[in-house]
Design an enzyme around this catalytic site. Structure first.
Site, PDB file in Angstrom:
ATOM      1  N   VAL A   1       1.756  -5.607   3.505  1.00 29.40           N
ATOM      2  CA  VAL A   1       0.948  -6.493   4.340  1.00 29.40           C
ATOM      3  C   VAL A   1       1.362  -7.927   4.067  1.00 29.40           C
ATOM      4  O   VAL A   1       1.433  -8.356   2.905  1.00 29.40           O
ATOM      5  CB  VAL A   1      -0.560  -6.306   4.054  1.00 29.40           C
TER       6      VAL A   1
ATOM      7  N   GLY B   1       0.806  -1.204   0.000  1.00 25.38           N
ATOM      8  CA  GLY B   1       0.000   0.000   0.000  1.00 25.38           C
ATOM      9  C   GLY B   1       0.835   1.247   0.000  1.00 25.38           C
ATOM     10  O   GLY B   1       2.053   1.214  -0.253  1.00 25.38           O
TER      11      GLY B   1
ATOM     12  N   ASP C   1     -10.963   7.112   2.737  1.00 29.24           N
ATOM     13  CA  ASP C   1     -10.325   6.338   1.660  1.00 29.24           C
ATOM     14  C   ASP C   1     -11.122   5.071   1.340  1.00 29.24           C
ATOM     15  O   ASP C   1     -10.563   3.970   1.264  1.00 29.24           O
ATOM     16  CB  ASP C   1      -8.898   5.967   2.052  1.00 29.24           C
TER      17      ASP C   1
ATOM     18  N   GLY D   1       3.108   1.040   3.384  1.00 26.50           N
ATOM     19  CA  GLY D   1       3.743  -0.176   3.861  1.00 26.50           C
ATOM     20  C   GLY D   1       3.263  -1.403   3.134  1.00 26.50           C
ATOM     21  O   GLY D   1       2.561  -1.326   2.126  1.00 26.50           O
TER      22      GLY D   1
END
Length: 985
Positions: free
Chosen positions: A648, A643, A770, A646
């Site tokens: 995941v 993302g 978002d 960062g």
């Protein structure tokens, strides 16, 4: 140019001048190109004359120019699926070579010009789905070459001209949903080539044909499809002995029959129809028993509907012969006897409705053989004994209704192994025992009714795991104890009825936060102070009468005031006081020591847990080393996605190997730390079934001594909504996985509920900022969970403003395509912005198009794309996947431009129109004109409820068994418009 060719060109130019061309396909129609190269134009090779014009589905508006009548060599004219208005020009009658004329799915008005009967070569005539009025021209009976005649979904009046009996070449005749009256002409029986006759509807229709079914139709040896549903036809049904090719017969919704013993004698005349698949006789006045010949009907029969008649007698034991049966509905009749054990031989059965009859004895164990069964309704009979445990073998059941019988004994635990169950109604029986703790396995249960039985004991706390519950009724039993604290998780409840039991203790204060709940706790033994906030401010939405020990509450209830208890300390002996004082001192010392130790540990590890009520207590206080090991060293093989701030990773933690998702912040990116803090703050005190659950946060250092920050979430097995909407096979371009209509509708509702919770149900509302498909995650049951609160902001405490004033010109406001237009002008953040993002997300879900698609340029966007297509061109803009499995090949060898789909297609379109209107209403440019989230939730629920109640068979065709709407008026599903027999041209 030859003069005659010039006539064609001038006619085309005149045609173009009367229409608007938003897709610009007609830009090629200019003098720089020969007209035979113009878009949609087909010319003959030898003389270069226009023989065909095909402008189907081009979003054209305006009216059809009468100059089209100058195209004297024209053979086909296709203008379907546009937005033409005005009348059909009578000049069409000049086109003596015309073979195919199709203007379906427009907004044309006026009458059908009689002059078109001059087109003596006409083979197909389609004007369905318009606003045409007037009577059918009798002169059309002269069209001896006409094979297909379609006028469905107009406002045409009057009778069918007897001259239509002269249409010797006619094979398909569509006329449903008009204002036609009178009798069906006997002359139609003269049409020897006729294969399809459709003058009916699937529910209360518009046509009102009277009289009897013409006996002459029984001579139509080529007829394969007959739909005369929902008219005013009466009398005796004629013989169909000669219709040996018949595949579908729909006579529903007429006052056929007289309630007499021989009403169904015509069934014996269907024995020669060896390809019979669907037989719909529901909503009539048929009486008597099923004739002996019934058992000899073709074993190709897949659907039999005789709902809502006066049929008596038994279901023949030979029912097992119909090995291809998928849908068997005989509810609302007067059947008696036992349910035949041979019903267990119908291995393909998906829908079984025997409710509202007089069946007796036991539920046969053989029902457990129906492994594909989805809907089982046995309510309102005289069934006795226990609930057979073999039902546990039916692992695909969505709805189970055994209510209003005389069933006894405990509930078979095996039922609670059916994880697909959405509806369970066993009310109005004589069942006893306690509720099994296994009920917690039904994670998707939305409707659970055990009222008016003899159940006792406490409610198992595991019932709180059924977080999809909307309707829970347990009244009229002998339940006791307190309401489990786990009920605080049932935030989706709309109706909770625990009245007429033996419950005691305090009424939980958490019910104050259940804003949409209707609560009935009357006639129990509750005591103490009644909550006064939330729903308890409105006496019309809750009842506590018959609880003599309650006090307080709003004045309207007229309960006694609560009297404060005298201090218990004053009643303690001196020695007891001493002991309590000493104990208090010791506890204080111990508590101080523990706090000191905890603070030391936290200072060392720098770990930041988010919420103390996580169900995964074994995951608390994870370190960097733990996360490193859990993700196999943050390996690429465990990477789930990347993302803005960062990456995941999938991880496995604890002795039980619990799967988690670990979001590792890239602290070198500007804003990453701010995102981490924002997400921690947003998720600290919120919990909702449709929000991603954060388990813990880790703030420490890695092996190199660098700062390390990560969030650990509950793992979502089905990834993101983005994956399901847009993942395609790189080699074929086909979607690897897709969501059907109902799954998308459920997901949309779940996202809306999450947004409603954030905006309306928190002490300090939160703006997500978002909303987009990649931030919506799906669990193993495809339940939606909104995640990624890295941009989330808390609102002003002024509930009227619901905005945040910007303090930074560099503030990130979301993702391109989903961000509200006012944010581009540096307007303050608001709930209106979330509503815009939700609207775009909703449109993307049902069109399959991203808002950043290359087709959207300048001022043309996804909002405009959908708005411009409402309501007539929904099928063009909808994701094609939503219409998979909706079409059924009509039992005819004729292949034409007809779209041979069931009337269920129209239901799908109506649903999509409603959904798209919500999406458009949320994504308008003006913030204050956007729909509010409460209205959105209510509207989407209404759309889903209408879809499930009106047409459950549509669910079978279009909805995977993963999701089912939570409106549970199950008996209403036997209405005539449940059936999937209608045809759409």
């Amino acid at each position: 140019m030859h003069p005659s060719n010039d006539t064609d060109q001038q006619a085309l130019i005149a045609f173009k001048n009367t229409i608007n061309n938003p897709l610009q396909y007609l830009n090629s129609w200019n003098a720089s190109n020969h007209f035979c190269t113009w878009y949609g134009v087909t010319c003959s090779h030898r003389h270069q004359r226009v023989i065909g014009l095909n402008l189907t589905n081009q979003k054209l508006t305006g009216f059809v120019s009468p100059y089209v009548g100058n195209l004297s060599f024209l053979r086909f004219l296709y203008l379907d699926k546009n937005s033409f208005t005005g009348k059909i020009p009578s000049e069409i009658g000049r086109l003596h070579r015309l073979e195919h004329f199709s203007v379906s799915n427009n907004s044309l008005e006026g009458e059908i010009p009689a002059a078109i009967s001059n087109c003596s070569n006409l083979v197909s005539f389609r004007v369905s789905y318009n606003n045409l009025v007037g009577m059918l021209p009798s002169s059309f009976g002269s069209l001896s070459k006409l094979e297909l005649f379609s006028i469905s979904k107009n406002k045409i009046t009057g009778e069918i001209p007897a001259s239509f009996g002269n249409l010797s070449s006619l094979t398909q005749l569509y006329g449903g949903a008009n204002d036609l009256t009178g009798r069906i002409p006997d002359a139609l029986g003269l049409l020897k080539r006729l294969k399809l006759l459709a003058f009916g509807e699937n529910s209360v229709g518009v046509n009102q044909f009277t009289g009897s079914i013409p006996v002459s139709l029984s001579n139509g040896s080529n007829i394969r499809y007959v739909h005369l549903g929902y008219n005013q036809l009466s009398g005796k049904v004629p013989s169909f002995e000669k219709l040996n090719k018949l595949g579908v017969l729909v006579l529903s919704g007429n006052p056929l029959g007289k309630g007499e013993s021989n009403d169904l004698s015509f069934i014996s005349t269907l024995l020669n129809a060896t390809n019979l698949e669907s037989l719909a006789l529901h909503d009539n006045n048929f009486g008597g028993e099923l004739p002996e010949s019934f058992k000899n009907l073709s074993n190709t029969l897949t659907r039999l509907y005789v709902t809502s008649n006066q049929i008596t007698g038994r279901i023949p034991t030979e029912i097992g012969n119909f090995v291809n049966m998928q849908d068997f509905r005989v509810n609302d009749n007067k059947f008696t006897g036992t349910i035949p054990a041979d019903i267990g031989k119908l291995k393909k059965l998906k829908f079984l409705d025997l409710s509202q009859n007089r069946f007796s004895s036991k539920i046969p164990k053989s029902i457990g053989n129906l492994s594909l069964l989805v809907y089982l309704y046995l309510s309102e009979n005289n069934l006795s004994s226990g609930i057979t445990s073999t039902l546990g073998n039916c692992q695909n059941i969505l709805e189970l209704n055994l209510s209003h019988n005389i069933l006894s004994g405990p509930i078979a635990r095996e039922i609670f192994s059916i994880s697909s169950l959405r509806t369970v109604d066993i009310s109005q029986n004589q069942l006893n025992g306690s509720l099994p703790v296994e009920i917690g396995n039904l994670k998707n249960l939305g409707y659970f009714n055990v009222s008016d039985n003899n159940f006792f004991g406490e409610i198992p706390s595991t019932l709180g795991s059924c977080e999809s519950l909307e309707f829970l009724a347990m009244k009229g039993n002998s339940f006791r104890g307190t309401i489990p604290s786990t009920f605080s998780s049932l935030r989706g409840l709309r109706i909770l009825d625990l009245s007429h039991n033996n419950f005691d203790g305090l009424i939980p204060i958490y019910f104050e936060e259940f804003n949409f709940l209707s609560l009935n706790l009357s006639f129990n033994d509750f005591d103490g102070k009644l909550p006064e906030e939330g729903i308890f401010k409105n006496a019309s939405v809750f009842s506590v009468v018959g609880n003599a020990k309650l006090c307080g509450g709003i004045l309207d209830l007229k309960l006694p005031k609560c009297i404060a208890e005298h201090s218990k300390k004053s009643r303690l002996s001196f020695r007891l006081k001493i002991l309590i004082s000493v104990a208090a001192v010791l506890l204080g010392v111990i508590s101080t020591t523990l706090v000191f130790l905890v603070l030391c540990c936290l200072r060392r590890s720098k770990r930041v847990p988010i919420s103390s009520d996580s169900p995964h207590n074994s995951l608390w206080n994870v370190s960097y080393q733990t996360l490193l090991q859990a993700t196999n060293g943050f390996s690429a093989a465990n990477l789930l996605g990347v993302g803005s701030y960062g990456s995941v990773y999938k991880g496995t933690i604890g002795q039980e190997g619990t799967s988690v998702a670990v979001k590792v912040l890239n602290l070198s990116k500007s804003g990453a730390l701010k995102s981490f803090v924002a997400e921690c703050e947003a998720l600290r005190n919120i919990r909702h079934r449709n929000l991603v659950k954060v388990l813990t946060a880790c703030s420490g250092v890695d092996l190199q001594g660098n700062d390390f920050k990560a969030l650990v979430y509950e793992f979502m097995a089905n990834g993101s909504l983005e994956d399901w909407l847009h993942t395609k096979d790189s080699s074929t371009g086909e979607e690897i996985q897709s969501l059907n209509l109902l799954q998308r509708l459920n997901i949309a509702i779940e996202i809306a509920c999450a947004v409603a919770y954030l905006h309306l149900h928190l002490e300090t509302p939160i703006i997500h900022c978002d909303l987009k498909p990649s931030n919506v995650l799906l669990d193993d049951e495809l339940v939606a969970h909104v995640g990624d609160f890295g941009l989330a902001r808390f609102l002003s405490t002024d509930a009227q403003s619901f905005t945040i004033h910007q303090t930074s010109s560099s503030l990130v406001r979301g993702t391109i395509g989903y961000t509200a237009p006012e944010y581009g002008m540096r307007s303050e953040l608001s709930t209106y912005g979330d509503m815009y993002s939700f609207g775009i997300l909703l449109l993307e879900m049902f069109t399959g198009k991203r808002p950043t698609n290359d087709m959207f340029k300048d001022s043309f966007n996804l909002h405009n794309y959908v708005q411009d297509s409402l309501p007539n061109r929904v099928e063009e803009i909808a994701d094609p996947v939503l219409f998979h499995n909706r079409q059924v090949e009509i039992i005819t060898s004729t292949r034409s431009h007809e779209n041979h789909g069931f009337m269920g297609n129209h239901k799908i379109e109506k649903c999509l129109i409603s959904v798209f209107r919500v999406g458009v209403g949320c994504s308008v440019t003006s913030p204050r004109e956007r729909m509010n989230i409460s209205d959105v939730v209510n509207e989407l629920h209404s759309i889903r409820d209408a879809l499930s109640v009106v047409d459950p068979h549509l669910l079978e065709l279009n909805f995977a068994p993963g999701k089912l709407p939570q409106d549970h008026k199950m008996e209403a599903q036997t209405l005539a418009d449940n059936q999937n027999f209608g045809m759409k041209e």
